[in-house]
Design an enzyme around this catalytic site. Structure first.
Site, mmCIF file in Angstrom:
data_model
loop_
_atom_site.group_PDB
_atom_site.id
_atom_site.type_symbol
_atom_site.label_atom_id
_atom_site.label_comp_id
_atom_site.label_asym_id
_atom_site.label_seq_id
_atom_site.Cartn_x
_atom_site.Cartn_y
_atom_site.Cartn_z
ATOM 1 C CE LYS A 18 34.027 39.350 24.124
ATOM 2 N NZ LYS A 18 34.305 37.972 24.574
HETATM 3 N N1 GLU Z 1 32.262 35.080 23.363
HETATM 4 C C1 GLU Z 1 32.825 33.827 23.760
HETATM 5 C C2 GLU Z 1 34.001 34.043 24.695
HETATM 6 O O1 GLU Z 1 34.114 35.048 25.353
HETATM 7 C C3 GLU Z 1 33.151 32.959 22.570
HETATM 8 C C4 GLU Z 1 34.178 33.507 21.650
HETATM 9 C C5 GLU Z 1 34.338 32.714 20.350
HETATM 10 O O2 GLU Z 1 33.810 31.636 20.228
HETATM 11 O O3 GLU Z 1 35.034 33.252 19.488
HETATM 12 O O4 GLU Z 1 34.821 33.191 24.870
#
Ligand code: GLU
Length: 424
Positions: free
Chosen positions: A112
């Protein structure tokens, strides 16, 4: 831009992730060495990002990219722009991605990123500069086979387009370095709606398990950003009644059902991109404080962490909670909901539709071949239903909650791959 709620939650994202992990680790009897190995992030990068504002001042923002676990594939997870971003929050969300990708069984690990900034205070030009500078500081640890970001709270497809461009300057054009891109730049049909679609699929499965019929569903959606808006639209399309929605500006309630399309049209037409000022016959305003207690039988928290907490959990009337956001229920609130027999479908499962279609997008980029939207949606449904059933089986097997069941499936898969790789 998705809505952003500014208040810092009382229970941090990291505390929630820790409590949820430990409960599941107890269920499977994971020993302390493995708990440590699985939980500690692989790598954490913190960068300072200076930005010349259009008013001539110079500001510096703090950014992060945390790579939690890459045993199952490249690190995967969004980039968040929010004033609540700090190392602890990003770390917790990175860890959740490891379990989420394992649960839906896509070949990624978890990561993240984020910048501590309120994007609503920036002009488009400033946001672009901030994104480019942040990427120029972290690009060495990214890559289609290393770490693949995506949108998250406060970022969107346009931000991903700037990332492709910035990354491409140093590495050559590599669309598979991020997902959630605009369609014209290698995005996937269905990606924007995917998280909301996954929420809808889970909500319908959960309702079925509770013996509730679609036409009797009275849904409240907290957070009317990308996830909440699509969940509301799609549930409405399926015949459920959406009785309440809220965003940063407050909530709306109509026991006979809100006109979701009308609310979306209104929101899109406003400079502030919120539902503030919306009015329609029968629609009443609801305060943030009262929102979780609105009269509904399905509640979808789709905003930020800790939204359902000790202060409001006892007011919740829903029989089914579907976690569109990451970590939206505090451990104490979760305990009380379980005690009352409320079915809580956890974030790992309920909001995994986004990363699932991110996987399809990444695959399409490598294939240089675009799938049809129907194909994307039906494959998404297959994966979501498979994950739902795996979680339910595990939960029944151990006689535990769906949250514990989801963690068990995910942690078992990560441990299995770590063992195969022979790190110990
Ligand atoms: N931000 C989204 C999540 O928390 C998508 C993450 C992604 O597609 O890599 O799942």
């Amino acid at each position: 831009m998705p809505s952003i709620v500014q208040e810092r939650p009382k229970v941090s994202a990291y505390e929630i992730a820790t409590a949820n992990f430990q409960r599941a680790a107890d269920v499977v009897g994971l020993d302390d060495q493995w708990r440590t190995l699985i939980r500690r992030p692989f790598r954490e990068m913190k960068v300072e990002v200076p930005l010349h504002m259009e008013d001539g001042t110079l500001r510096t923002f703090t950014g992060y990219r945390i790579q939690h676990n890459g045993a199952r594939g490249p690190f995967k997870g969004g980039i968040r722009f929010s004033p609540l971003v700090d190392a602890d929050e990003v770390r917790a969300l990175a860890e959740m991605m490891t379990y989420k990708t394992a649960l839906v069984n896509v070949p990624f690990g978890g990561g993240k990123g984020g910048i501590n900034v309120d994007p609503r205070e920036l002009t488009t030009k400033e946001l672009e500069q901030l994104t480019r500078r942040y990427i120029s500081r972290i690009h060495l640890i990214l890559g289609p086979n290393r770490d693949v970001p995506a949108p998250d709270l406060g970022s969107n497809a346009q931000v991903m387009a700037w990332i492709v461009d910035q990354y491409g300057r140093q590495h050559g054009h590599s669309p598979a370095v991020v997902t959630g891109k605009p369609l014209a730049l290698g995005g996937s049909p269905g990606r924007e709606a995917a998280t909301g679609r996954g929420v809808m699929i889970c909500a319908l499965e959960g309702a079925k398990d509770l013996g509730m019929e679609i036409k009797d569903l009275r849904v409240a959606v907290q957070g009317f950003g990308n996830v909440g808006m699509w969940a509301a639209k799609l549930l409405n399309e399926q015949g459920a009644k959406v009785v309440a929605v809220s965003d940063v500006s407050g909530g709306l309630f109509n026991g006979d059902g809100l006109d979701i399309e009308d609310i979306c049209t209104y929101k899109d037409a406003q400079d502030h991109h919120t539902i503030e000022g919306y009015s329609a016959p029968g629609a009443e305003r609801v305060s943030h404080a009262d929102f979780m207690g609105v009269d509904c039988n399905v509640l979808i928290p789709a905003a930020i962490e800790s939204a359902i907490n000790e202060d409001n959990v006892d007011s919740v009337k829903a029989k089914l909670i579907v976690e569109g956001a990451n970590l939206p229920v505090t451990p104490e609130a979760d305990r009380r909901l379980n005690e009352r027999g409320v079915l809580v479908l956890p974030d790992l499962l309920a909001n995994a539709g986004g990363v699932t279609v991110s996987y399809f997008e990444w695959s399409q980029n490598f294939q240089q071949y675009r799938w049809e939207e129907d194909d994307v949606n039906s494959r998404l449904e297959t994966i979501m239903l498979r994950a739902y059933r795996a979680v339910r089986d595990r939960a029944q097997h151990y006689n535990v909650t769906m949250r514990e069941g989801a963690f068990v499936v995910a942690v078992e898969r990560v441990v299995e791959v770590e063992k195969l790789r022979g790190k110990l």
